[in-house]
Design an enzyme around this catalytic site. Sequence first.
Site, PDB file in Angstrom:
ATOM      1  N   GLY A   1      37.238  36.208  40.201  1.00 48.00           N
ATOM      2  CA  GLY A   1      38.265  36.479  41.194  1.00 48.00           C
ATOM      3  C   GLY A   1      38.510  35.369  42.185  1.00 48.00           C
ATOM      4  O   GLY A   1      39.356  35.509  43.067  1.00 48.00           O
TER       5      GLY A   1
ATOM      6  N   GLU B   1      30.903  35.422  37.592  1.00 49.18           N
ATOM      7  CA  GLU B   1      31.497  35.189  36.263  1.00 49.18           C
ATOM      8  C   GLU B   1      32.962  34.831  36.491  1.00 49.18           C
ATOM      9  O   GLU B   1      33.819  35.694  36.507  1.00 49.18           O
ATOM     10  CB  GLU B   1      31.326  36.433  35.374  1.00 49.18           C
ATOM     11  CG  GLU B   1      31.674  37.725  36.068  1.00 49.18           C
ATOM     12  CD  GLU B   1      31.459  38.978  35.240  1.00 49.18           C
ATOM     13  OE1 GLU B   1      30.535  39.006  34.420  1.00 49.18           O
ATOM     14  OE2 GLU B   1      32.247  39.922  35.427  1.00 49.18           O
ATOM     15  N   CYS B   2      33.206  33.563  36.696  1.00 49.08           N
ATOM     16  CA  CYS B   2      34.548  33.099  37.067  1.00 49.08           C
ATOM     17  C   CYS B   2      35.312  32.606  35.851  1.00 49.08           C
ATOM     18  O   CYS B   2      34.751  31.962  34.962  1.00 49.08           O
ATOM     19  CB  CYS B   2      34.442  31.955  38.076  1.00 49.08           C
ATOM     20  SG  CYS B   2      33.772  32.490  39.655  1.00 49.08           S
ATOM     21  N   GLY B   3      36.596  32.891  35.842  1.00 50.76           N
ATOM     22  CA  GLY B   3      37.484  32.386  34.808  1.00 50.76           C
ATOM     23  C   GLY B   3      38.425  31.339  35.394  1.00 50.76           C
ATOM     24  O   GLY B   3      38.222  30.127  35.269  1.00 50.76           O
ATOM     25  N   ARG B   4      39.442  31.861  36.111  1.00 53.75           N
ATOM     26  CA  ARG B   4      40.491  30.988  36.637  1.00 53.75           C
ATOM     27  C   ARG B   4      39.951  29.790  37.413  1.00 53.75           C
ATOM     28  O   ARG B   4      40.380  28.655  37.194  1.00 53.75           O
ATOM     29  CB  ARG B   4      41.390  31.832  37.565  1.00 53.75           C
ATOM     30  CG  ARG B   4      42.594  31.101  38.150  1.00 53.75           C
ATOM     31  CD  ARG B   4      43.347  31.987  39.144  1.00 53.75           C
ATOM     32  NE  ARG B   4      43.346  33.372  38.734  1.00 53.75           N
ATOM     33  CZ  ARG B   4      44.184  33.896  37.850  1.00 53.75           C
ATOM     34  NH1 ARG B   4      45.128  33.149  37.337  1.00 53.75           N
ATOM     35  NH2 ARG B   4      44.094  35.169  37.520  1.00 53.75           N
TER      36      ARG B   4
ATOM     37  N   CYS C   1      65.341  33.763  23.499  1.00 49.97           N
ATOM     38  CA  CYS C   1      66.623  34.421  23.753  1.00 49.97           C
ATOM     39  C   CYS C   1      66.385  35.618  24.662  1.00 49.97           C
ATOM     40  O   CYS C   1      66.659  36.762  24.292  1.00 49.97           O
ATOM     41  CB  CYS C   1      67.245  34.850  22.439  1.00 49.97           C
ATOM     42  SG  CYS C   1      67.305  33.505  21.260  1.00 49.97           S
TER      43      CYS C   1
ATOM     44  N   TYR D   1      44.475  31.386  31.736  1.00 45.78           N
ATOM     45  CA  TYR D   1      45.483  32.413  31.479  1.00 45.78           C
ATOM     46  C   TYR D   1      46.837  31.789  31.121  1.00 45.78           C
ATOM     47  O   TYR D   1      47.886  32.240  31.579  1.00 45.78           O
ATOM     48  CB  TYR D   1      45.609  33.374  32.677  1.00 45.78           C
ATOM     49  CG  TYR D   1      44.283  33.977  33.074  1.00 45.78           C
ATOM     50  CD1 TYR D   1      43.638  34.858  32.221  1.00 45.78           C
ATOM     51  CD2 TYR D   1      43.659  33.647  34.273  1.00 45.78           C
ATOM     52  CE1 TYR D   1      42.399  35.402  32.562  1.00 45.78           C
ATOM     53  CE2 TYR D   1      42.422  34.185  34.621  1.00 45.78           C
ATOM     54  CZ  TYR D   1      41.804  35.065  33.756  1.00 45.78           C
ATOM     55  OH  TYR D   1      40.582  35.597  34.094  1.00 45.78           O
TER      56      TYR D   1
HETATM   57  C1  LIG Z   1      38.829  38.576  33.889  1.00 47.41           C
HETATM   58  C2  LIG Z   1      37.493  38.892  34.371  1.00 47.41           C
HETATM   59  C3  LIG Z   1      36.748  37.932  35.064  1.00 47.41           C
HETATM   60  C4  LIG Z   1      37.311  36.591  35.472  1.00 47.41           C
HETATM   61  O1  LIG Z   1      38.264  36.764  36.465  1.00 47.41           O
HETATM   62  P1  LIG Z   1      38.874  35.482  37.230  1.00 47.41           P
HETATM   63  O2  LIG Z   1      39.764  36.114  38.242  1.00 47.41           O
HETATM   64  O3  LIG Z   1      39.583  34.661  36.227  1.00 47.41           O
HETATM   65  O4  LIG Z   1      37.730  34.752  37.837  1.00 47.41           O
HETATM   66  C5  LIG Z   1      35.447  38.254  35.429  1.00 47.41           C
HETATM   67  N1  LIG Z   1      34.912  39.462  35.123  1.00 47.41           N
HETATM   68  C6  LIG Z   1      35.611  40.412  34.465  1.00 47.41           C
HETATM   69  C7  LIG Z   1      34.961  41.713  34.179  1.00 47.41           C
HETATM   70  C8  LIG Z   1      36.916  40.165  34.069  1.00 47.41           C
HETATM   71  O5  LIG Z   1      37.602  41.120  33.435  1.00 47.41           O
END
Ligand SMILES: *Cc1c(COP(=O)(O)O)cnc(C)c1O
Length: 396
Positions: free
Chosen positions: A229, A261-264, A339, A368
């Site tokens: 997040g 647990e970071c993604g973005r 389109c 993403y």
């Molecule tokens: C998508 C997700 C994340 C990563 O979220 P970000 O906002 O990209 O850091 C972490 N934990 C869970 C359970 C998720 O679904």
Amino acid sequence: MRIDPEVVADLRAGSDGPVCAYVYDLAGLRDHAAAAVAALPDRAELFYAVKANSERPILDALTGIVAGFEVGSAGEIDRVRAAAPRTPIVFGGPGKTDAALAAAARAGVAAVHVESIHELRRAEHVAAGLGVTLPVALRVNLAGPLPVATLAMAGRPTQFGMDEADVPDALALARCCAHVEFVGFHFHCLSNHHDAPAHARLVLRYLARAGEWAAAAGLPPGIVNAGGGIGVDYAALDRPFDWRGFCAALPDVSDVRLRFECGRFLVAACGAYVVEVLDVKTNHGHAFAVVRGGTHHFRLPASWGHSHPFTVIPVQEWAYPFPRPGVAGGPVTVAGELCSPKDVLARDVVVGELRAGDLLWFHHAGAYGWSISHHDFLHHPHPAQVFLGARQRLRG
Ligand SMILES: *Cc1c(COP(=O)(O)O)cnc(C)c1O
């Protein structure tokens, strides 16, 4: 990643037709991730949430830097295991099938984040069938109010996690189950949160609540997974999330392990989506640039309804014996090749000059981007995937 003229020249030379590519800077990714890990306090660890981008070179680049990977499906377990056979995995998501739980058990995951009491019972059932013990953490949908972010998974009614009121029963049940082992709590409440001090205060709340629940059940709190997040402000890329300040504001924990647990936050900046302008025109008084590509490759701006930041890369060559259309100074809407009037990447953006044949470099497209896009919509050709710094250069 910065715009690199050599990369631009390479993209143009390497394209059969108009340029359309994702470009990733793997060295930059590794540096960023290593700095993020280095800033963490003791007993805190950083996993990578692979749904943000699970391309193999990205997983390879992060293996050995992050403490593990967070996955949301059996397919993601397979992708991670192919890249990193021994790296710890944690498995979350609100709709796990028995087959996925079994796959998690076979993969030896470090934790399954169970999202309801029914799912806890199913985890026990599946683990008993396999004759194994499955480590589980309880995903809790924390009571609000929570700070404001782009997406809220908790603090309000959602499909995610169990209600706080269910936590004591879930803990009691976990104690009685022979094939699940309680390892901690999981909170992933917000996505794209920009406010570092408020996010640190939220993590303190997680730690306090987890401590209370565990103490009441006579259990050690174990791991507190504070989710991801951490945000990227796409409208102000020069103001990144204050990760160092955030880490400095975290408490020294002695009796728990704090996991993120970071993604973005990890992968957004390392990727760019680079497309060529096919046409520029004005209708009903508005200027439009139509590009090779669009929201079927890069759905994030349409999904969030924002104008994604880009830079115009002027291209001097013009192949045709007739005038080159363009706009100068005024606002322009960047649309894709689909389109559909919804195929818009940026709306009414003031540009210096933008002409057919120029390239647009969309910044912070590493998270993403391709991974959440409906690639085959209208069956246009795919973009190339160019991984700078990979042992082997991969092209689509
Ligand atoms: C998508 C997700 C994340 C990563 O979220 P970000 O906002 O990209 O850091 C972490 N934990 C869970 C359970 C998720 O679904």
